[in-house]
Structure formats: C-alpha cells, structure tokens
Design a protein around this motif. Structure first.
Motif, PDB file in Angstrom:
ATOM      1  N   TYR A 440      33.271  33.366  35.420  1.00 44.48           N
ATOM      2  CA  TYR A 440      32.840  34.059  36.641  1.00 44.48           C
ATOM      3  C   TYR A 440      31.449  33.570  37.056  1.00 44.48           C
ATOM      4  N   LYS A 443      31.381  29.835  38.273  1.00 42.29           N
ATOM      5  CA  LYS A 443      31.820  29.759  39.665  1.00 42.29           C
ATOM      6  C   LYS A 443      30.707  30.199  40.609  1.00 42.29           C
ATOM      7  N   LYS A 444      30.004  31.237  40.212  1.00 43.52           N
ATOM      8  CA  LYS A 444      28.924  31.776  41.036  1.00 43.52           C
ATOM      9  C   LYS A 444      27.744  30.803  41.124  1.00 43.52           C
TER      10      LYS A 444
END
Length: 541
Positions: A440, A443-444
């Motif tokens: 997560y 990706k950020k």
C-alpha cells in the motif's frame, strides 16, 4: 565504478542471487548433516541460540549497511564522492565499537538470558559459542554496505560464499567431534561456525578492498565536494536512517524469539513433554523455516540491490525510472515466490523426509509454505521503501504483523488440534499483513500501478498448469519406478517432479510472454546466451 543501465539493479540482484544460492545450498548441506547427526532435539538446542544472537546482531549492525548503501549511492549521484568515502570511514568506526560492545554483552549475559526466557539450560553453550560472531559480522557489514553503495555486488557475493563454506566446514567438523560428549556441546560446536564463517567472509572483503583501494580512492576523490563535513554530522545521518531500519530488522528476530518462548511452552500446555516440545520446535524452526526461506534468497538479493538503485533514481528525481524498477522487482518477486509456495505445499512430505529425514516437519511446512510469497513481497517492498528514504514504514508494518503472529501463535499452539500448526499459521499471517501494508505504501510513494495481467493472471495460470502436473506426475512416476524396482525410487521421483514442474512453469510463462529478455540476460554465466537463443526462436521479445 558502476553500471548506468536501467536494469543494472537486476544484474546486481542476479549476482547476489547466484552467490546466495550457493550459500543456501551449503547451508542446506550442513543443516541436513547436523539434523541426521544430532536429530530434531539437538537442532532445537542449536536454534535456541539464534533468536538471542540475531536480536543482538541486528542491534549492532543491521541499519548500518543499508543506510550506508543508500547514503553512498545518493552522494555519488549528487557528485559528492569525497563525502561518500568519509561516510564509509565513519560507519566502519561505528560498526567496530558497537559490534565489540554487543558481543561482550551477549557473552556476559548468556546464562541470565537463558534463565529469563525459561529456555532449555543445555542451550547455554550454544549461546556463548556464537557471541563473538556479532563483532566480526558488524565490521563485515560495513564493507558490504560500502561496495553495495557503489552498486558493486561482486565483493558481497564472494564474501557470502566464503563465509558459508568456512561455516559449513567448521560446523560439521565440530559437531562430529563433540556429539559423543553430549547434544549441548554439539550444538555449541554448530553455533561456533558462525564465528569462523564471518571471519572468512571479512578476510575476503578486506583483501578486495585493499586490492582495489587505489582505484576506489581515485574514483571517489574526483568529486566536486570537499570533506569538511564533520564526522559527528555523518554519524547522525547514518543513525537517522539506520535506527528505523534497525527497529524494522529487529522485528524478525523478535518474531523468532516469540516462537522460541511460546512454541515449546505452549506445546507443553497442549500436553507434550519437554523433549517432545523441543523436537517439534526443531522441526518448525530448523526444518520447515529453512525450506521456506530458501527461495527468498532471490528477493533478499533484489532488496539489497534495490536500495542503492532506487536511492540513485530518487536523488535524480527520475520518477519513471523509479516506477520501472519497482514494477520489475515486484513482478519478479511474484514469479519466484508463488511457485515456491505451491511447490512446498504440494511436496511437503517427500521434501522433509528426503532432505532432513524428518517427515513430521511436513505438518508445519504445509501451513508455513504459503508464507514464502508473503515473506518475498515483504522483503522486496521493504527494499523499495528504504530506497526512497521511508525507512520507518516497513518497520512499523512488520511490527503490526508480528503482533498478529504472537497472538495466533500463543492462542493456537496450546490447542492440541493445532499444536505446531498454530506457530506456522501465525508466521504466515504475520508476514501477509506486513506485505500488504508495505505494498500500500509502495504504491503511495512511487505511484506505480499494479499490472493485473503480468502480476496476477499470468502467474496464476502458470501455477495452475504446474500444480496439475505435480499432482498427476508424482503418483504416476512413483508407481512406474516402484514397479521396476528402481533403487531410491522415492527420492528420484521427487526430484524429477520438482525439476519438470519448474521447467513446465518456466515454459508456460514463456508461452504467455511473461519472461522478458532482460530478465534472463542479466543472469550470470549463461543468462545472455539463453536469452539470445529464446529470442532467436521467437519465445521472447
């Protein structure tokens, strides 16, 4: 001094992977020999020293090589080469002081630690024997971080091979000599192999460093910067990056320590005797976990190579290059981790029986096999996040995973229906949570997009084809070999199935156009020839 091509990090990873594979094979050899000499109980005693050792080792050295690799790559990318060299000198000094202090602490506090953790008292000699390794490994880590910062993975690769060879030779020799005197002394002899192995690895690094000293110094002295920056400022910079990395790295040995404390005790709660609980712990920690960790040598290498490669791209603000490297690394991680998980699950019994002569270890292995993919993803994503300077995030995520691991471990292991399966399930769940939280944030931070076809659909298709083959071929092949009274039919059939399953998986990926030219070309020795041949027959672009 380093290759500028956008796939150079894969080449570095391939070099480390080749060395890591050689080291892991030697590691398997000595584990197989030791298990056959001193059994699961003796290996349980040997393994009891390791959580204590790895926790203190992480405190002394873990953050420094990764922080050093990032800082050196970053400084060279900014043409501050003199500062890069001074950073290494400061890191080496820090490693010496911290490593020596922690080694002495471990040796002095060995007995109190064993009493505090309620471990088998026979593990005292193993803990004492391994304590000097922390000092040697700490210094070795500084040199590895220096070369990795230059994106030169060859010295690290050579030191890994020498370290493991010396370790293997020492361990087997001392165990054979000491086994007649008792399991506790044999376990201590096995533990001392870490000291001699680290010594061999450090010596080869010192040799390479001094042999290349003029060339390295000439390259680093061409920077436009001065060396006026104070050592204390560099030490603070290393600490600011290294402390979060160290805290993150501490989670893994802490998870092992939780297993060490919970598993034998909770198994006794479930009704097992002390020696039975020690043997089951040995099956899980000394048989199942090494099998699970074996395939992850590729992702460990990817992670080590990614830190300086991502740091270089980040320093130059090359967003597209960062995305390319992130996507390539994660795709390769899935392509390696997924078949390893499925293969260990399907062939758990024959693998544990043939290699370690401990078929009982197939029980925890089936549950922890699925952890291969999650451990691999966690390692690669940690390398990416460390490369962009977000060193605290993977540490926090792994800690969250460790909490889940501890809860599941404590709860399920004491239930007779689960037993050792509870420890395996806790490990798998903990790494799964850490991996998904890391992804997560990757990706950020990088902005990469998940390629559903490349990362999910195609690998799953290849896995289904491979699994069908394994299920059908295993029993068919065993029946044929047994019918003709072939000697070692069981062993031959298992290794043939593994070989052809790997081949079918690879061919399926080729037919799906998921293997790229550069994936193969950067592999040492035969990679480019294989890539050229497959391109010639139109199997890859």
């Amino acid at each position: 001094m380093k290759e500028k091509n956008k796939n150079s990090f894969i080449k570095g990873a391939a070099i480390l992977t080749a060395a890591g594979m050689a080291a892991r094979v030697m590691g398997f050899v000595y584990r197989v020999v030791l298990t056959r000499i001193i059994g699961a109980e003796g290996m349980g005693l040997y393994q009891m020293a390791y959580p204590i050792y790895t926790i203190l080792l992480v405190v002394s050295r873990s953050g420094i090589p990764i922080a050093l690799a990032k800082l050196i790559a970053d400084r060279i990318a900014s043409d501050k080469k003199k500062e890069a060299y001074k950073t290494f000198i400061v890191a080496r000094r820090m490693s010496f002081i911290i490593g020596l202090s922690v080694s002495l602490i471990m040796a002095i506090s060995a007995k109190p630690l064993i009493n505090l953790l309620s471990l088998d008292p026979r593990s005292y000699y193993a803990v004492l024997a391994i304590s000097p390794a922390i000092f040697v490994v700490s210094i070795m880590a500084a040199y590895r971080g220096f070369f990795q910062g230059l994106q030169d993975m060859v010295p690290t690769a050579l030191s890994q091979i020498i370290e493991q060879f010396v370790r293997m030779f020492t361990m087997i020799l001392l165990v054979v000599l000491l086994a007649p005197h008792g399991l506790e002394y044999a376990a201590a002899g096995a533990s001392f192999g870490a000291v001699t192995g680290a010594g061999g690895g450090l010596l080869i690094l010192l040799f390479i460093y001094h042999k290349r000293h003029e060339k390295i110094f000439s390259f680093l002295s061409t920077g436009k910067d001065s060396v006026e920056i104070k050592s204390m400022r560099i030490a603070k910079r290393i600490a600011s990056l290294g402390v979060p990395i160290t805290l993150g790295a501490l989670v893994l040995p802490l998870m092992s320590l939780v297993d060490l404390i919970f598993v034998p005790n909770r198994l006794q709660t479930a009704g097992y005797l002390v020696n039975e609980a020690t043997a089951l712990y040995g099956m899980f920690s000394a048989v199942a976990m090494p099998l699970v960790n074996f395939p992850t040598i590729i992702t460990v290498s990817l992670s080590a190579s990614l830190v300086p490669a991502i740091a270089e791209a980040f320093a130059k603000e090359r967003d597209e290059l960062i995305k390319h490297r992130v996507q390539t690394a994660l795709r390769l991680t899935i392509l390696v981790g997924l078949p390893a998980s499925v293969g260990l699950y399907l062939l758990a019994l024959p693998i544990t029986d043939i290699i370690f002569s401990e078929p009982g270890a197939a029980v925890p292995l089936r549950f922890v096999a699925w952890g291969v993919l999650f451990i691999a993803l966690q390692q690669t994503s940690t390398g990416i996040l460390n490369g962009v300077g977000k060193t605290a995030i993977p540490a926090r995520n792994l800690m969250i995973g460790a909490v889940f691991n501890a809860f599941i471990n404590y709860t399920l292991t004491a239930i007779p229906r689960f037993g050792i399966r509870g420890a395996a399930l806790g490990t798998t769940t903990g790494f799964a949570i850490a991996a998904f939280l890391n992804l997560y944030h990757v990706k950020k931070e990088s902005g990469f997009k998940i390629q559903v076809k490349a990362m999910i659909i195609k690998p799953l298709t290849a896995i289904i084809v491979m699994s069908v083959f394994v299920k059908a071929a295993y029993y068919f092949g065993l029946n044929i070999l047994t019918r003709y009274n072939i000697t070692y039919a069981y062993q031959i059939n298992t290794f043939l199935v593994i070989f052809f399953a790997s081949f079918i998986y690879f061919i399926t990926l080729l037919l799906l156009k998921e293997i790229k030219y550069n994936d193969l070309a950067v592999m040492p020795v035969f990679g480019k020839k294989l890539a050229d041949f497959l391109r010639k027959i139109a199997l890859i672009d």
